[in-house]
Enzyme design. Structure first.
Site, PDB file in Angstrom:
ATOM      1  N   GLY A  26       0.858  -1.073   0.054  1.00 25.01           N
ATOM      2  CA  GLY A  26       0.093   0.186   0.108  1.00 25.01           C
ATOM      3  C   GLY A  26       0.799   1.274  -0.156  1.00 25.01           C
ATOM      4  CG  HIS A  32       2.940   0.795  -5.440  1.00 20.63           C
ATOM      5  ND1 HIS A  32       3.156   1.888  -4.531  1.00 20.63           N
ATOM      6  CD2 HIS A  32       3.688  -0.323  -4.763  1.00 20.63           C
ATOM      7  CE1 HIS A  32       3.739   1.358  -3.407  1.00 20.63           C
ATOM      8  NE2 HIS A  32       4.151  -0.131  -3.578  1.00 20.63           N
ATOM      9  CG  ASP A 148      11.800  -3.962  -3.680  1.00 18.05           C
ATOM     10  OD1 ASP A 148      12.245  -3.588  -2.575  1.00 18.05           O
ATOM     11  OD2 ASP A 148      10.557  -3.445  -4.348  1.00 18.05           O
ATOM     12  CB  VAL A 174       8.360   4.184 -11.476  1.00 20.11           C
ATOM     13  CG1 VAL A 174       7.738   5.825 -11.846  1.00 20.11           C
ATOM     14  CG2 VAL A 174       7.637   3.241 -12.399  1.00 20.11           C
ATOM     15  CB  SER A 183      10.553   4.124  -1.815  1.00 25.81           C
ATOM     16  OG  SER A 183      10.491   3.648  -0.498  1.00 25.81           O
TER      17      SER A 183
END
Ligand code: AMP
Length: 279
Positions: A26, A32, A148, A174, A183
């Protein structure tokens, strides 16, 4: 779009659907969203899981203060065409607690390096929760960020070793306009910390430029990177051969530079990671 909180309901709504999964913790950002948009494009049905997984945080890590922004996240998912947000509670995911769990243990050879060295137990928690999500959702494809990099290696290895029937789709990092990798933890940074954080990507890009100009000695490259990072609390700066995922003395066909460093914010430290293909 629907927010689903239980395993049973999610399994019911997904019956017979060909699904893509984007696992997240989240506090969604454009990093994301790039995974999510790709998943929506490539799959009949998209599930975004939002779960701050307690088993992947060490005792002195930021589990309690990790940003939790479900309402805003759900809006972003809806706008991107996501079908279901799966946002279970810890007790839904771990009904009998977290102290007596069956865990997936990735091989030590993948863990005694990079983030695995300082974050003992982290990748057991990650691999275990991702396998649980795979078993709950049974996705055709699952999307993970290159940000990651070690996580991506660990999960790809788990899928191969345990014959999990899912296609792992790696997605590019990104970045903010100045190069800082996006992040969820960037919200911890003050203006000054934010400026210091940019140096991680600067160090990576410096190395990439030097490689483009013909430098191939990783000691020379690492020294150059460390001078860009001077003053930061550097945990590692390493250059890996991409084929073997081992450290290399000389850059050969393909190489990935990886960095972890902490920025001091008053009493606290904000740990950032980043990596880039340098060849
Ligand atoms: P997290 O919520 O931090 O666990 O991240 C969920 C997924 O998003 C992971 O596969 C991450 O690698 C990916 N991700 C996080 N930040 C970025 C980024 N800046 N670019 C691309 N993918 C990212």
């Amino acid at each position: 779009m629907k927010i689903i909180k239980t395993v049973k309901e999610l399994r019911d709504v997904l019956k017979g659907k060909s699904t893509g999964l984007v696992p997240t913790m989240g506090a969604l950002h454009e990093g994301h969203m790039s995974l999510i948009s790709r998943c929506v494009k490539e799959n009949e049905c998209t599930v975004v899981s939002i779960f701050v997984n307690p088993t992947q945080f060490g005792v002195n890590e930021d589990f309690d203060k990790y940003p939790r922004t479900l309402e805003a996240d759900a809006k972003m998912c809806e706008g991107a065409g996501v079908d279901f947000v799966f946002a279970p509670s810890a007790s839904e995911m771990y009904p009998s607690g977290t102290s007596d769990l069956t865990l997936v243990c990735p091989p030590y050879s993948l863990l005694d390096r990079l983030c695995g060295k300082s974050r003992v137990g982290h990748f057991d928690g990650v691999a275990s929760v991702v396998l649980k999500l795979f078993n709950i959702v049974r996705p055709k494809r699952a999307y993970f960020g290159q940000k990651d990099a070690q996580q991506l290696f660990v999960i790809s290895k788990m899928v191969e070793d345990l014959n999990v029937d899912v296609e792992i789709v790696p997605c590019d990092i990104v970045r903010e306009a100045d190069g800082l990798a996006m992040s969820s933890r960037n919200v911890y940074l003050s203006k000054k910390g934010r400026e210091e954080g940019v140096r991680l990507s600067k160090a990576l890009f410096t190395v990439r430029e030097m490689v483009q100009k013909g430098e191939s000695d990783t000691k020379v490259l690492t020294d150059a990177a460390l001078s860009v990072l001077e003053g930061l609390d550097v945990e590692y700066f390493e250059i890996y051969d991409l084929n073997s995922f081992e450290e290399t003395d000389t850059i050969k066909e393909s190489a990935l530079a990886l960095v972890a460093a902490s920025i001091r914010e008053g009493e606290n430290k904000v740990r950032l990671i980043d990596n880039a293909r340098v060849k």
